[in-house]
Design an enzyme around this catalytic site. Structure first.
Site, mmCIF file in Angstrom:
data_model
loop_
_atom_site.group_PDB
_atom_site.id
_atom_site.type_symbol
_atom_site.label_atom_id
_atom_site.label_comp_id
_atom_site.label_asym_id
_atom_site.label_seq_id
_atom_site.Cartn_x
_atom_site.Cartn_y
_atom_site.Cartn_z
ATOM 1 C CB CYS A 136 7.221 9.909 -1.849
ATOM 2 S SG CYS A 136 7.181 9.253 -3.529
ATOM 3 C CB CYS A 139 5.881 6.922 -2.351
ATOM 4 S SG CYS A 139 7.429 7.174 -3.445
ATOM 5 C CG ASP A 140 4.477 6.639 1.371
ATOM 6 O OD1 ASP A 140 4.681 5.554 0.826
ATOM 7 O OD2 ASP A 140 5.540 6.941 1.316
#
Ligand code: NDP
Length: 312
Positions: A136, A139-140
């Site tokens: 992701c 997200c990261d």
């Protein structure tokens, strides 16, 4: 056999949010956590984009907090999973992995989706220890600002994520296993035109390299030339698709061609079966965020509550 008003299947942000709302509406929800209690977020390190956590929180911690909030209103949270359903009648019959039958007036499906991984031992090692493998970018990606990353995949997700990463990272190397993209032309063009994205076609990942704790590079093979090379990087992103966890519903619910549950009426959480609602990634291949999953969990509980009110 047990008769209940509301069964929630799955324990990601969608399921727990549905539980909080359903429990507060006195629907006495029973929630089965599924195979991976806490869902996909339990494989994420730091969550910095969920509103309300100004200093961030780890994925597993956030899920424990959501669980505690659902329990505070007396949600009956159970370890186990649903293996079979029968949505042919007015009352929805569901069976657990222990063979227990539940008859529910309403069902909220929040079974999520699972990111696909390559399945390499080295990839799983650095995924599980939080050392630099992620599925992701949104997200990261932030953790790799100013660094070099590699992303594998050639669909719309991979192109979108590569483009997202190109704004944060100094260099993004994209590994495409064939000699062409699967992504739509417009997405592929955008990637091609981005100066700090380098695309390697006909290229397979052989091994994610690291120092035991964190990723330091990727060993790849060009299938046309049979040449191996090592690409230095600190982050390895996998964007080869997701699999929605919807298999047990396929005989009753309308699914799209990739297995995502279709909303009967956009803007609601209703499926084609009255009394069965869906929330989170099981019906979402576009946004896939914890906060959007939580939002649709809320919608599903409110829709279920209104359905019960109209029925009784
Ligand atoms: P897709 O299934 O479309 O693409 C998966 C990609 O991963 C393919 O290019 C495939 O390669 C590659 N792949 C699969 N397995 C491997 C492997 N083992 N090694 C290397 N590469 C592999 O998934 P997406 O998540 O990209 O998209 C899913 C759906 O969501 C699509 O319908 C897409 O259009 C949609 N979507 C739309 C977006 C938008 O419009 N903004 C954004 C994101 C997704 P190969 O081509 O060789 O099979």
């Amino acid at each position: 056999m047990e008769k209940i008003q509301c069964l929630i299947i799955g324990s990601g942000p969608a399921g727990y949010t549905a539980a909080i709302y359903a429990a507060r509406a006195d629907m006495k929800p029973v929630l089965y956590q599924g195979m991976q209690p806490g869902g996909q977020l339990t494989t994420t390190n730091e969550v910095e984009n969920f509103p309300g956590y100004p200093n961030g929180i780890t994925g597993p911690e956030m899920m424990l907090e959501l669980e505690a909030q659902a329990k505070r209103f007396d949600t009956d949270i159970r370890f186990g999973f649903i293996v079979k359903v029968d949505f042919s009648g007015n009352i929805h019959r569901c069976w657990t992995d222990q063979g227990h039958e539940i008859q529910a007036e309403t069902v909220i499906i929040s079974t999520g989706a699972s990111a696909k991984y390559l399945g390499l031992e080295s990839e799983q090692k650095y995924l599980l220890n939080g050392g630099g493998v992620s599925a992701c970018a949104v997200c990261d990606g932030f953790f790799y600002r100013g660094q070099e990353v590699v992303i594998v995949g050639a669909g719309d997700s991979a192109c979108e994520e590569a483009h997202y990463l190109s704004k944060l990272c100094t260099k993004v190397t994209m590994l495409v296993r064939k000699d062409e993209f699967r992504a739509s032309k417009i997405m592929a063009e955008r990637v091609r035109k981005t100066p700090n994205i380098s695309i390697l076609f006909n290229t397979e990942t052989q091994e994610v390299l690291g120092d035991g704790n964190v990723v330091t590079g990727v060993r790849v093979l060009n299938r046309s030339s049979a040449q191996e090379q090592i690409i230095p990087c600190t982050g390895f992103f996998v964007a080869i698709g997701h699999q929605p966890n919807t298999d047990i519903f396929k005989d009753y619910l309308h699914l799209d061609e990739t297995g995502y549950i279709k909303y009967e009426q956009p803007g609601t959480s209703r499926t084609n079966i009255p009394g069965v609602f869906v929330a989170g990634d099981a019906a979402d291949k576009t946004y896939r965020q914890a906060v959007t999953a939580a939002g649709t969990g809320c919608m599903a509980a409110l829709d279920a509550e209104r359905y019960l009110a109209a029925k009784h």
